[in-house]
Design a protein around this motif. Structure first.
Motif, mmCIF file in Angstrom:
data_model
loop_
_atom_site.group_PDB
_atom_site.id
_atom_site.type_symbol
_atom_site.label_atom_id
_atom_site.label_comp_id
_atom_site.label_asym_id
_atom_site.label_seq_id
_atom_site.Cartn_x
_atom_site.Cartn_y
_atom_site.Cartn_z
ATOM 1 N N GLU A 1 1.008 -1.162 0.094
ATOM 2 C CA GLU A 1 -0.065 -0.052 0.047
ATOM 3 C C GLU A 1 0.774 1.360 -0.011
ATOM 4 O OE1 GLU A 1 -2.615 1.998 3.379
ATOM 5 O OE2 GLU A 1 -3.397 0.004 2.970
ATOM 6 N N THR A 2 1.952 1.485 0.718
ATOM 7 C CA THR A 2 2.865 2.433 0.756
ATOM 8 C C THR A 2 3.643 2.918 -0.489
ATOM 9 O OG1 THR A 2 4.523 1.052 1.955
ATOM 10 C CG2 THR A 2 2.993 2.280 3.320
ATOM 11 N N LYS A 3 3.825 1.670 -1.497
ATOM 12 C CA LYS A 3 4.431 1.961 -2.569
ATOM 13 C C LYS A 3 3.633 2.725 -3.782
ATOM 14 C CE LYS A 3 7.642 -1.659 -2.774
ATOM 15 N NZ LYS A 3 8.180 -3.074 -3.638
ATOM 16 N N ARG A 4 2.260 2.918 -3.348
ATOM 17 C CA ARG A 4 1.394 3.504 -4.642
ATOM 18 C C ARG A 4 1.094 5.029 -4.162
ATOM 19 N NH1 ARG A 4 -2.953 -0.910 -2.642
ATOM 20 N NH2 ARG A 4 -1.632 -2.751 -2.968
ATOM 21 N N TRP A 5 1.445 5.726 -5.160
ATOM 22 C CA TRP A 5 1.418 7.227 -5.428
ATOM 23 C C TRP A 5 -0.171 7.212 -5.632
ATOM 24 C CZ3 TRP A 5 1.234 10.780 -10.048
ATOM 25 C CH2 TRP A 5 1.369 12.239 -9.564
ATOM 26 N N LEU A 6 -0.493 8.437 -5.387
ATOM 27 C CA LEU A 6 -2.163 8.906 -5.300
ATOM 28 C C LEU A 6 -2.808 8.635 -6.634
ATOM 29 C CD1 LEU A 6 -1.984 11.806 -3.077
ATOM 30 C CD2 LEU A 6 -1.757 9.664 -2.339
ATOM 31 N N ALA A 7 -4.034 8.037 -6.483
ATOM 32 C CA ALA A 7 -4.534 7.641 -7.795
ATOM 33 C C ALA A 7 -5.070 8.890 -8.451
ATOM 34 C CB ALA A 7 -5.823 6.803 -7.251
ATOM 35 N N GLU A 8 -5.392 9.967 -7.869
ATOM 36 C CA GLU A 8 -5.740 11.086 -8.291
ATOM 37 C C GLU A 8 -4.493 11.930 -9.140
ATOM 38 O OE1 GLU A 8 -5.717 12.068 -3.945
ATOM 39 O OE2 GLU A 8 -6.315 10.423 -5.385
ATOM 40 N N GLY A 9 -3.476 11.735 -8.716
ATOM 41 C CA GLY A 9 -2.175 12.036 -9.265
ATOM 42 C C GLY A 9 -1.936 11.657 -10.623
ATOM 43 N N PHE A 10 -1.998 10.184 -10.505
ATOM 44 C CA PHE A 10 -1.993 9.287 -11.999
ATOM 45 C C PHE A 10 -2.808 9.850 -13.021
ATOM 46 C CE2 PHE A 10 0.335 6.210 -9.524
ATOM 47 C CZ PHE A 10 1.261 5.720 -10.374
ATOM 48 N N ALA A 11 -4.247 10.121 -12.529
ATOM 49 C CA ALA A 11 -5.421 10.666 -13.369
ATOM 50 C C ALA A 11 -5.102 11.957 -13.905
ATOM 51 C CB ALA A 11 -6.352 10.663 -12.626
ATOM 52 N N LYS A 12 -4.379 12.893 -12.905
ATOM 53 C CA LYS A 12 -4.104 14.051 -13.456
ATOM 54 C C LYS A 12 -3.039 14.168 -14.321
ATOM 55 C CE LYS A 12 -3.255 18.847 -11.743
ATOM 56 N NZ LYS A 12 -2.976 19.720 -10.541
ATOM 57 N N VAL A 13 -2.175 13.425 -14.348
ATOM 58 C CA VAL A 13 -1.045 13.193 -15.372
ATOM 59 C C VAL A 13 -1.550 12.778 -16.634
ATOM 60 C CG1 VAL A 13 1.173 11.920 -15.798
ATOM 61 C CG2 VAL A 13 0.772 12.889 -13.623
ATOM 62 N N GLY A 14 -2.448 11.646 -16.519
ATOM 63 C CA GLY A 14 -3.053 11.179 -17.688
ATOM 64 C C GLY A 14 -3.892 12.176 -18.654
ATOM 65 N N ASN A 15 -4.479 12.854 -17.613
ATOM 66 C CA ASN A 15 -5.420 14.013 -18.297
ATOM 67 C C ASN A 15 -4.432 15.169 -19.077
ATOM 68 O OD1 ASN A 15 -7.735 13.052 -17.470
ATOM 69 N ND2 ASN A 15 -7.879 14.204 -15.558
ATOM 70 N N THR B 1 10.663 2.834 -0.220
ATOM 71 C CA THR B 1 11.902 2.140 -0.560
ATOM 72 C C THR B 1 13.049 2.985 -1.170
ATOM 73 O OG1 THR B 1 10.694 1.601 -2.736
ATOM 74 C CG2 THR B 1 10.544 -0.154 -0.862
ATOM 75 N N ASP B 2 14.308 2.419 -1.428
ATOM 76 C CA ASP B 2 15.248 3.015 -1.790
ATOM 77 C C ASP B 2 15.749 2.605 -3.310
ATOM 78 O OD1 ASP B 2 17.902 4.148 -2.236
ATOM 79 O OD2 ASP B 2 18.831 3.598 -0.363
ATOM 80 N N PRO B 3 15.651 3.811 -4.101
ATOM 81 C CA PRO B 3 15.873 3.363 -5.676
ATOM 82 C C PRO B 3 17.412 3.002 -5.743
ATOM 83 C CG PRO B 3 15.564 5.603 -5.333
ATOM 84 C CD PRO B 3 15.135 4.966 -4.050
ATOM 85 N N ALA B 4 18.522 3.354 -4.961
ATOM 86 C CA ALA B 4 19.614 2.892 -4.962
ATOM 87 C C ALA B 4 19.937 1.638 -4.547
ATOM 88 C CB ALA B 4 20.691 3.791 -3.996
#
Length: 356
Positions: free
Chosen positions: A204-218, A298-301
């Protein structure tokens, strides 16, 4: 060394992170035959790997009966050597029971007694780099010490191999062109240019906000005409539907409809890919999709994108990386809430313009 077994019993992302090791090993020993022992789902993304000769599925969830079957297969194959990229005690014990004479792996979980050579796993290094260094350590050891199956260190040195060499430090997932066309016809007919959105994540903590994904898509549809394509597994339906309900432009929702290689084909021809830290993130990078990855707990490195066309976004608050699967209420999920859609759009525009 003729017949070699590579063991990784984790899932999609970790499996793809073994592909630099496979390419490096084959470069040093081009005549070797490499078999891969992995979980059935993850093996699907290695079917086109040019360095493998054999794929051995092991479904750990089936219990002792499945283990007995796999043991029988491993003994019959008579492998000369096993590289245990999976760090569990059980994987080392399995190869010991299979009577593979040379067993090389990390000194983790107290399993050193079941390995013929063990090396440290460096927690501060990326997993793919650790795998390459495991090969490097073993080759160096084989050149200076007695070994059941010595490898000439000169082969290693003359290959130009280095544990951090860009030549090897990239993921590999070939997608046949005919298969790409089949997938496009099946899922994306008349879609035109598209932007893939992966709002899913194993935690659950790895997921960015759904409305953020939608705003990017729009935004990218309205500015560039790139239709949003939502992806995920069957278990991600509710997350994808939350993005879908916030979109105000035409979209395609492929959640739960594709196999992993079909996802790879879809990503291969995408104009861009916005994703959380997940297995599909590594697939996107491996097939050459311009991939923007969002990291929170998490750590991308350590486990982030390797090579390819990739951009990592993270606000890196004081509490990250925490590796918590549930965010304590007092922290207010700050790692994701503090990353605004406007900032993601700004950085994506700067990044994606390089690949238009």
């Amino acid at each position: 060394m003729k017949r070699v077994l590579v063991v990784e019993l984790a899932y999609i992302g970790d499996t793809l992170l073994t592909t630099p090791f496979l390419r490096a090993f084959k470069s040093v020993f081009p005549k070797s035959e490499i078999a891969f022992l992995g979980v059935p789902q993850s093996l699907k993304i290695l079917q086109t790997n040019p360095h493998l000769s054999e794929w051995i599925p092991y479904d750990k969830r089936k219990g002792w009966q499945e283990t007995r079957r796999v043991l029988s297969v491993l003994r019959e194959k008579q492998f000369q050597c096993a590289f245990l990229l999976h760090r569990s005690f059980a994987s080392a014990f399995l190869c010991w029971l299979a009577r593979i004479p040379v067993r090389i792996g990390y000194a983790t979980e107290g399993r050193e007694g079941f390995l013929t050579a063990s090396f440290p796993y460096h927690a501060s290094l990326h997993r793919a780099i650790n795998h390459l260094r495991l090969l490097e350590y073993h080759l160096a050891r084989s050149s200076t010490a007695a070994s059941p199956s010595p490898m000439p260190y000169s082969s290693f040195r003359h290959s130009g191999f280095s544990s951090i060499s860009p030549r090897f430090l990239s993921l590999e997932l070939p997608v046949p062109s005919e298969f790409q066309e089949q997938v496009k016809t099946k899922f994306l007919q008349n879609t035109g240019d598209y932007l893939v959105l992966n709002p899913a994540g194993s935690w659950e903590t790895k997921r960015w906000l759904a409305e953020g994904f939608a705003k990017v898509g729009n935004y990218f549809y309205e500015k560039k005409g790139w239709r949003p394509v939502i992806v995920g597994g069957e278990e991600d339906t509710s997350v994808s539907e939350a993005v879908q309900s916030a979109l105000s432009v035409p979209f395609v929702n492929l959640t739960g409809k594709m196999e992993l290689m079909e996802l790879a084909a879809v990503l291969h021809t995408a104009r861009g890919f916005l994703t959380n830290d997940s297995g599909p993130m590594h697939i996107g990078v491996a097939v050459g999709a311009p991939t923007v990855s969002i990291f929170g707990p998490t750590d991308p490195a350590l486990t982030g994108p390797v090579g390819g066309k990739s951009l990592v976004l993270s606000t890196r608050p004081f509490c990250s990386p925490c590796y918590l699967k549930k965010c304590p209420p007092r922290r207010h999920f700050v790692c994701m809430h503090s990353l605004s859609a406007d900032e993601v759009i700004r950085q994506m525009e700067e990044f994606l313009v390089k690949y238009e």
